[in-house]
Scaffold this motif. Structure first.
Motif, short mmCIF file in Angstrom:
data_model
loop_
_atom_site.label_atom_id
_atom_site.label_comp_id
_atom_site.label_asym_id
_atom_site.label_seq_id
_atom_site.Cartn_x
_atom_site.Cartn_y
_atom_site.Cartn_z
N THR A 202 -7.20 1.02 -6.80
CA THR A 202 -7.89 0.00 -5.67
C THR A 202 -8.04 -1.24 -5.59
O THR A 202 -8.23 -2.09 -6.50
CB THR A 202 -9.19 0.40 -5.24
OG1 THR A 202 -10.09 0.23 -5.87
CG2 THR A 202 -8.92 2.06 -4.66
N ASP B 247 -5.06 -4.69 -1.07
CA ASP B 247 -3.99 -2.98 -1.19
C ASP B 247 -2.93 -3.94 -0.74
O ASP B 247 -1.67 -3.02 -1.44
CB ASP B 247 -4.95 -1.71 -0.95
CG ASP B 247 -5.79 -1.45 -2.09
OD1 ASP B 247 -5.73 -2.03 -2.30
OD2 ASP B 247 -6.39 -0.55 -1.41
N GLU B 248 -2.95 -4.33 0.91
CA GLU B 248 -1.33 -4.44 1.16
C GLU B 248 -0.75 -5.12 0.64
O GLU B 248 0.59 -5.10 0.26
CB GLU B 248 -2.12 -5.00 2.83
CG GLU B 248 -0.92 -5.09 3.72
CD GLU B 248 -1.39 -5.51 4.59
OE1 GLU B 248 -0.54 -6.52 5.21
OE2 GLU B 248 -2.09 -5.50 5.13
N GLN C 293 0.77 7.73 4.40
CA GLN C 293 0.07 8.32 5.13
C GLN C 293 0.24 9.58 6.50
O GLN C 293 0.66 8.81 7.13
CB GLN C 293 -1.43 7.29 5.19
CG GLN C 293 -2.75 7.92 5.43
CD GLN C 293 -3.66 6.74 5.47
OE1 GLN C 293 -3.76 5.90 5.08
NE2 GLN C 293 -4.84 7.15 6.59
N THR D 22 -9.33 9.32 -3.90
CA THR D 22 -9.70 8.80 -2.59
C THR D 22 -8.51 7.98 -1.70
O THR D 22 -7.27 8.40 -1.66
CB THR D 22 -10.81 8.17 -1.97
OG1 THR D 22 -11.27 7.44 -2.85
CG2 THR D 22 -12.26 8.87 -3.52
N SER D 23 -9.11 7.97 -0.10
CA SER D 23 -8.34 7.47 0.38
C SER D 23 -7.65 6.22 0.48
O SER D 23 -6.18 5.40 0.83
CB SER D 23 -8.63 7.58 1.90
OG SER D 23 -9.78 6.59 2.56
N ASP D 24 -8.89 5.68 0.15
CA ASP D 24 -8.55 3.83 -0.45
C ASP D 24 -7.39 3.91 -1.80
O ASP D 24 -7.64 2.49 -1.81
CB ASP D 24 -9.79 3.04 -0.40
CG ASP D 24 -10.61 3.56 -2.02
OD1 ASP D 24 -10.63 4.28 -2.14
OD2 ASP D 24 -11.60 2.45 -1.47
N ASP E 21 -7.65 7.45 9.17
CA ASP E 21 -7.77 6.19 8.30
C ASP E 21 -7.91 7.20 6.98
O ASP E 21 -8.14 5.60 6.21
CB ASP E 21 -9.23 5.73 8.64
CG ASP E 21 -8.77 5.64 10.92
OD1 ASP E 21 -9.66 5.28 11.25
OD2 ASP E 21 -7.79 4.69 10.79
N HIS E 22 -8.36 7.69 7.32
CA HIS E 22 -8.73 8.42 5.16
C HIS E 22 -7.68 9.16 5.40
O HIS E 22 -7.31 10.33 5.96
CB HIS E 22 -9.98 9.25 5.33
CG HIS E 22 -11.31 8.05 6.30
ND1 HIS E 22 -11.45 7.38 5.09
CD2 HIS E 22 -11.57 8.33 7.30
CE1 HIS E 22 -12.68 6.15 5.66
NE2 HIS E 22 -12.79 7.14 7.44
#
Length: 137
Positions: free
Chosen positions: A120, A124-125, A3, A73-75, A8-9
């Protein structure tokens, strides 16, 4: 692919590896006065994978989707798997064995024996740590 630093996004966009794709995306965003604040990209076979951070990620995502681009999206955790029976089942079974709950899942591209998947989970980690690092985008 990582990223963009300090963000953050993010928006992940999958495009054909063809001239003009980045210019097209930039043009769509500038028409709506959206600034690209960070960008990272790489080739995956015949695809370009772009990770963007913008001045308005929600609006940018809607613009890209409205133009029929493959964007998530980011997540989302984005990775590639072989495009064959059982490959996706193997991933989600691995998640289940480790107590992960899948919230959303999308196959965002299939080509040349490879599928690009966005997922998702409730962790996620952990999901990322279970996948082959070379498969992560």
């Amino acid at each position: 692919m990582n990223q963009p630093a300090g963000q953050d996004h993010r928006i992940i966009v999958i495009v054909p590896h063809e001239p003009g794709q980045l210019a097209h995306i930039a043009g769509l965003l500038v028409e709506e006065n959206i600034n690209v604040e960070a960008i990272d990209g790489q080739l995956v076979g015949d695809l370009g994978v772009l990770i963007l951070s913008t001045s308005d990620d929600d609006a940018a995502l809607q613009i890209l989707l409205r133009d029929n681009l493959r964007a998530v999206t980011s997540d989302a955790l984005v990775f590639q798997i072989p495009d064959r029976p059982g490959a996706l089942a193997g991933v989600v079974q691995l998640f289940e064995q480790n107590g992960l709950n899948v919230r959303t899942i999308h196959i965002i591209h299939r080509h040349g024996g490879t599928a690009v998947v966005a997922v998702t989970t409730d962790n996620d980690e952990l999901a990322s740590s279970l996948l082959d690092p070379d498969s992560l985008l």
